[in-house]
Each structure stands twice: as C-alpha cells, then as structure tokens.
Design a protein around this motif. Structure first.
Motif, PDB file in Angstrom:
ATOM      1  N   PRO A   6      50.058  47.695  41.493  1.00 14.85           N
ATOM      2  CA  PRO A   6      49.735  46.788  42.696  1.00 14.85           C
ATOM      3  C   PRO A   6      49.483  47.694  43.796  1.00 14.85           C
ATOM      4  CG  PRO A   6      51.843  46.390  41.604  1.00 14.85           C
ATOM      5  CD  PRO A   6      51.441  47.357  40.853  1.00 14.85           C
ATOM      6  N   LEU A   7      49.949  48.789  44.012  1.00 18.89           N
ATOM      7  CA  LEU A   7      49.541  49.783  44.993  1.00 18.89           C
ATOM      8  C   LEU A   7      48.045  50.258  44.849  1.00 18.89           C
ATOM      9  CD1 LEU A   7      52.736  52.081  45.424  1.00 18.89           C
ATOM     10  CD2 LEU A   7      51.967  50.340  47.055  1.00 18.89           C
ATOM     11  N   ILE A   8      47.559  50.379  43.535  1.00 20.49           N
ATOM     12  CA  ILE A   8      46.637  50.976  43.210  1.00 20.49           C
ATOM     13  C   ILE A   8      45.348  49.751  43.651  1.00 20.49           C
ATOM     14  CG2 ILE A   8      44.673  51.720  41.362  1.00 20.49           C
ATOM     15  CD1 ILE A   8      47.022  53.155  40.265  1.00 20.49           C
ATOM     16  N   LEU A   9      45.630  48.733  43.200  1.00 21.96           N
ATOM     17  CA  LEU A   9      44.756  47.499  43.572  1.00 21.96           C
ATOM     18  C   LEU A   9      44.655  47.184  44.939  1.00 21.96           C
ATOM     19  CD1 LEU A   9      45.592  45.389  40.381  1.00 21.96           C
ATOM     20  CD2 LEU A   9      43.367  46.156  40.947  1.00 21.96           C
ATOM     21  N   PHE A  10      45.783  47.310  45.681  1.00 22.85           N
ATOM     22  CA  PHE A  10      45.844  47.002  46.966  1.00 22.85           C
ATOM     23  C   PHE A  10      44.931  48.159  47.773  1.00 22.85           C
ATOM     24  CE2 PHE A  10      47.953  45.927  51.240  1.00 22.85           C
ATOM     25  CZ  PHE A  10      47.802  44.441  51.192  1.00 22.85           C
ATOM     26  N   THR A  11      44.966  49.288  46.980  1.00 23.19           N
ATOM     27  CA  THR A  11      44.147  50.094  47.844  1.00 23.19           C
ATOM     28  C   THR A  11      42.480  49.971  47.714  1.00 23.19           C
ATOM     29  OG1 THR A  11      45.734  51.760  47.488  1.00 23.19           O
ATOM     30  CG2 THR A  11      43.661  52.732  48.276  1.00 23.19           C
ATOM     31  N   ARG A  12      42.176  49.574  46.709  1.00 20.98           N
ATOM     32  CA  ARG A  12      40.731  49.280  46.217  1.00 20.98           C
ATOM     33  C   ARG A  12      40.866  48.412  45.096  1.00 20.98           C
ATOM     34  NH1 ARG A  12      36.294  52.023  48.783  1.00 20.98           N
ATOM     35  NH2 ARG A  12      34.958  50.971  47.116  1.00 20.98           N
ATOM     36  N   ILE A  13      40.019  47.239  45.500  1.00 19.08           N
ATOM     37  CA  ILE A  13      39.871  45.906  44.427  1.00 19.08           C
ATOM     38  C   ILE A  13      39.170  46.673  43.224  1.00 19.08           C
ATOM     39  CG2 ILE A  13      38.106  44.953  45.195  1.00 19.08           C
ATOM     40  CD1 ILE A  13      41.181  43.598  43.638  1.00 19.08           C
TER      41      ILE A  13
END
Length: 491
Positions: A159-166
């Motif tokens: 989730p943190l990775i996706l919230f950083t860049r989609i």
C-alpha cells in the motif's frame, strides 16, 4: 569488523552526496510537490492555489512527508533536511539490495559505494523527487517480504508503494509473476496487500479529489497526446534512448556508449542467472521490472528522464554483481569499470549538476524572487510553464500550460487544443505571462500589445558568469536554462 563494512559504506556514500547539495541541482517537479505540501500547511487543502483541491503532485506519500518536514523545520529550512532524508532512505534501500544479491560483507560494501555514485542514484538522492522514498519502499518489500519472509511486510509496503506512485503497479505485478513462477504457488498475503494498496489509492483519489487517477496523469495525457507517425516515433526514440538503458543522454541521435552498456547488462544478467542460486529470484525481479517499466513508458511516449532513473540503476546493478563475483582478474575488471564507466559518469554528473543547478537555482529561481519582490498581492495570477521554481518563489497563484496545477487549461485544450494558449490568456486574463517567446510576434499580437506590456527580459547568457573560473567554464560548457520574457497586464 567485516560485518560493519556495509554500514560504513552507507555512511560514506551519504557524506559524498552531501557535496552534491552544494550544486543546488533540484528538479523542477520537486518544487511543485513542496508547494502542494505548503498549501496543505496554509489552507488545510491538498492543492496548489489556495483552497482548491487538486492533485498537482504525482505522489501522495511525498506530499505528506514534505508537509511534516515543513511543519517541523519551517518553510525556510525544511529543504536540506528533506534532501538528506531522501538520500539516507535511498542508501538504506541499496543496502537491502546488496544483502539480497551478495554474500560477502566486503562485496556488499563495494556494491553500495559503486551503486550509490551512479548518476541516477545521485539524482534520486539529491534532486528532491520522491524516488528516494520509493526505492527504499520497493527494496524493503523485497528484503523483508521475500528475502526474510515477513508476512507483515507484504501487507505494509505494497500500500505504501502504491500510495507513493500509482504506476508502481508495474513493479508489484512483476514481483507477483516472478514469485508465482519461482515458488509455484500463489502468495495470498501479497495479493491482499496489493488489493489494500489499490483500494486505498483509488478511494483517496475519489473521495478527496473526485477523480480516479491523479490530475497529473490526466493533464499530461491531454497535453502531450499527439499523433506520432512511424518515422516521428523512431526519431523521438533515438533522441531519448540514452535515458532508457544508459545513463548519459547525448545530443546526437546515435549513442554507441549506451549500446555497449546495454549489451554488457544483458551478458552479465545471463551469466549470473545461469548459475543456480537462491538470489536469482531477485535478479529476475529487478531485471524484468526495469525492462517492463521502460517498454511500457516508451510505448506511451513518456520522455521525462526521471521515469527511468530506477530502471537504469537496477539494470546496471547486475554488472556490479558480475564483476564483484569474478574469481580471476577481478581487480582488472574493477579497474576497467572504474576507468571507463564509474569515474567518467561521476565526472559527467558533477558537471551536469553544477551547470543545471546554476540554470535552475541561480537563474530560474531569480525570476521567482524578482516577482515576489515586485508583486505584493499574492492573489494575482501568472501563466507559465513549468510550474516549479517561479511559482514556488514568487508565491503567486499559477496557471500552467500543461494543466497540472489548474484544471482550466485542460478545459481550454478540450475545446480548442490548437488555440488553448491564447484562449486561456483571453478568458482568464492573468496579470503576468512568462513566455519562452516574443508574444508580440504571435498571430494574436494585436491583442497582446493592447493588454500586456513587456516588463522584463530574462536571458540565460547573463547567468553564465562566476568569480570562480572553473565554475564559469562549466556554466559556458553546458549552459542550462531558457530565455524568458515577462509580461504584465496593462491596467
């Protein structure tokens, strides 16, 4: 003592990168994110101009990180602590990568140093973009989730990775595919982490901004969408392919240096994965991800070089591993690598950062500082491109030509893309126009002459001087920046 070598290497490479902070080489888009963070601080709204909600930054995570650094250190002093933070996180990520790929402590230490002084690694660390945080999160997922088999990491980092860049869905997808083929079973916890990540990002975008994807993606697709013939696509590919596999983008269309690096990367990868080793899963992940991201972004005509920083260094990582694991003539291999690649690339990046820092910090920032002093009413609007240094330092409300920070431009593009520039000015009537061109030479020159006066000319040639003769030679060797004309609306 040997166990501490990688830690010493991390400390050393971070200290080396501190020297690059002196160049003031900061990416334009970083200042967009920082202004969004400060807008959140001032208005309690994620936006760019006052209380209007708009996702002007590509990254949500970095907006919140920048917000906290502004809150803790203040607007005047947050920048360098944040850049150091980015550099430290990237270095920790490289430490994790070294642990996954190499066994000997001395190998890990050498890897961290060589990996850390590659041009993309320096740019990720000190240019102010979100990629230092992103690289840390991606390597943390691999290290804790797949190397140490910690289930909590699968649920936390996705989730943190996706919230950083989609667009990191590409990375997460490659990890899933390789893990599935390697272990021959579905990792349900990882799938759950991905579902949570996608759900959180889409829900945040929808409920806060009223959109599914970030405005930056919508704006860039609309602004840069144009018909490419086969010959034109090939031309753009040749001009930009130095970004993809190499680290040196030459002005010429043909760059043999990049071809040699690409072939070396492929040979090193094949050599390493043909030997049975448990670490091969990570070699496959980083190599396939780097290729997948590049192919996808190339196919979409995405020519911004920062999209390729992480793929560049991950592809080159296999070369460093290959050389460090040579049993014979390793010292010769290392000497050749340093002599013909690492040292020239480091020298190139040093010159590039000094020259670009001058063009951005000393030149473009001066335009913003001039406007900040000249215009006391910060509710006045300026129309320009790009929306980084000048809006950040002028503190004026901003309309950018791409529509990243103001949706009105997108409306004009949809109605009449050919004439959106003039229509935006005519309908919005900004007090200031900052243009690359002489607008009095445009077909609409009569309108401009009646409504706008030339306030000041900004010329890059006036900023290629220094009391230091070496700096002046670098500025003139690689001038960075464009000429601008600043126009003010006639009352």
């Amino acid at each position: 003592m040997n166990k501490k070598l990688p830690i010493y290497a991390c400390i050393a490479i971070v200290l080396i990168k501190f020297l690059f902070l002196l160049t003031h080489h900061i990416q334009e888009d970083a200042l967009i994110t920082w202004r969004v963070a400060q807008n959140l601080l001032d208005y309690g709204v994620i936006g760019f101009n006052g209380d209007e909600k708009i996702s002007s930054s590509t990254t949500h995570t970095y907006v919140f990180v920048s917000y906290f650094f502004n809150l803790i250190f203040g607007k005047a002093y947050f920048m360098y602590p944040l850049l150091i933070f980015n550099s430290v996180l990237f270095t920790i990520g490289s430490y994790f990568l070294s642990k996954m790929l190499l066994k000997e402590y001395w190998q890990q230490a050498v890897f961290i140093v060589l990996f850390g002084i590659l041009p993309p690694s320096i740019k990720i660390s000190i240019l102010g973009m979100e990629y230092g945080i992103l690289f840390f999160l991606e390597m943390s997922l691999l290290y804790y989730g797949f190397y140490q088999k910690k289930n909590w990491a699968l649920l936390l980092f996705s989730p943190l990775i996706l919230f950083t860049r989609i667009d990191t869905v590409i990375f997460l997808g490659i990890v899933f595919i390789v893990d599935l083929i390697w272990n021959k079973k579905i990792n349900w916890r990882y799938i759950l982490g991905g579902i949570i990540g996608v759900g959180v990002v889409l829900a945040f975008n929808w409920f806060y901004f009223g959109e599914v994807v970030n405005n930056t993606i919508t704006a860039k697709k609309l602004a840069y969408d144009k018909e490419f013939s086969t010959s034109l696509s090939w031309k753009y590919f040749l001009i930009n392919y130095g970004n993809y596999w190499g680290m040196l983008k030459m002005t010429a269309n043909f760059n043999p240096y990049t071809i040699l690096v690409l072939l070396f990367e492929l040979c090193a990868f094949i050599y390493l994965v043909t030997k049975k080793n448990s670490r091969n899963i990570f070699l496959w992940i980083i190599f396939l991800f780097a290729w997948a991201k590049q192919i996808i972004f190339i196919s979409q005509k995405s020519y911004f070089d920062w999209y390729y920083w992480v793929p560049q260094i991950l592809l080159f990582a296999v070369i460093i591993v290959f050389i460090l694991e040579q049993k014979t003539k390793r010292n010769l291999w290392m000497a050749l690598l340093l002599l013909f690649y690492i040292v020239p690339m480091l020298a190139y990046q040093t010159i590039h950062s000094i020259a670009t820092g001058n063009g951005e910090w000393n030149y473009r920032r001066s335009i913003g500082l001039f406007l900040d002093k000249y215009e006391k009413d910060k509710n006045q609007w300026i129309f320009l491109e790009p929306a980084g240094f000048v809006p950040y330092y002028s503190h004026l409300k901003t309309i950018d030509e791409v529509g990243l920070v103001d949706r009105g431009v997108q409306t004009e593009m949809i109605k009449d893309k050919k004439n959106f520039w003039f229509n935006t000015i005519k309908n919005r009537q900004p007090k200031y126009i900052l243009a690359y061109k002489d607008i009095y030479q445009d077909p609409e020159s009569e309108y401009y002459r009646q409504h706008y006066k030339l306030l000041k000319e900004f010329r890059i040639k006036d900023h290629l001087k220094s009391d230091n003769p070496i700096l002046e030679k670098i500025y003139k060797l690689k001038p960075s920046g464009r000429d601008y004309n600043l126009y003010e609306r006639i009352k």
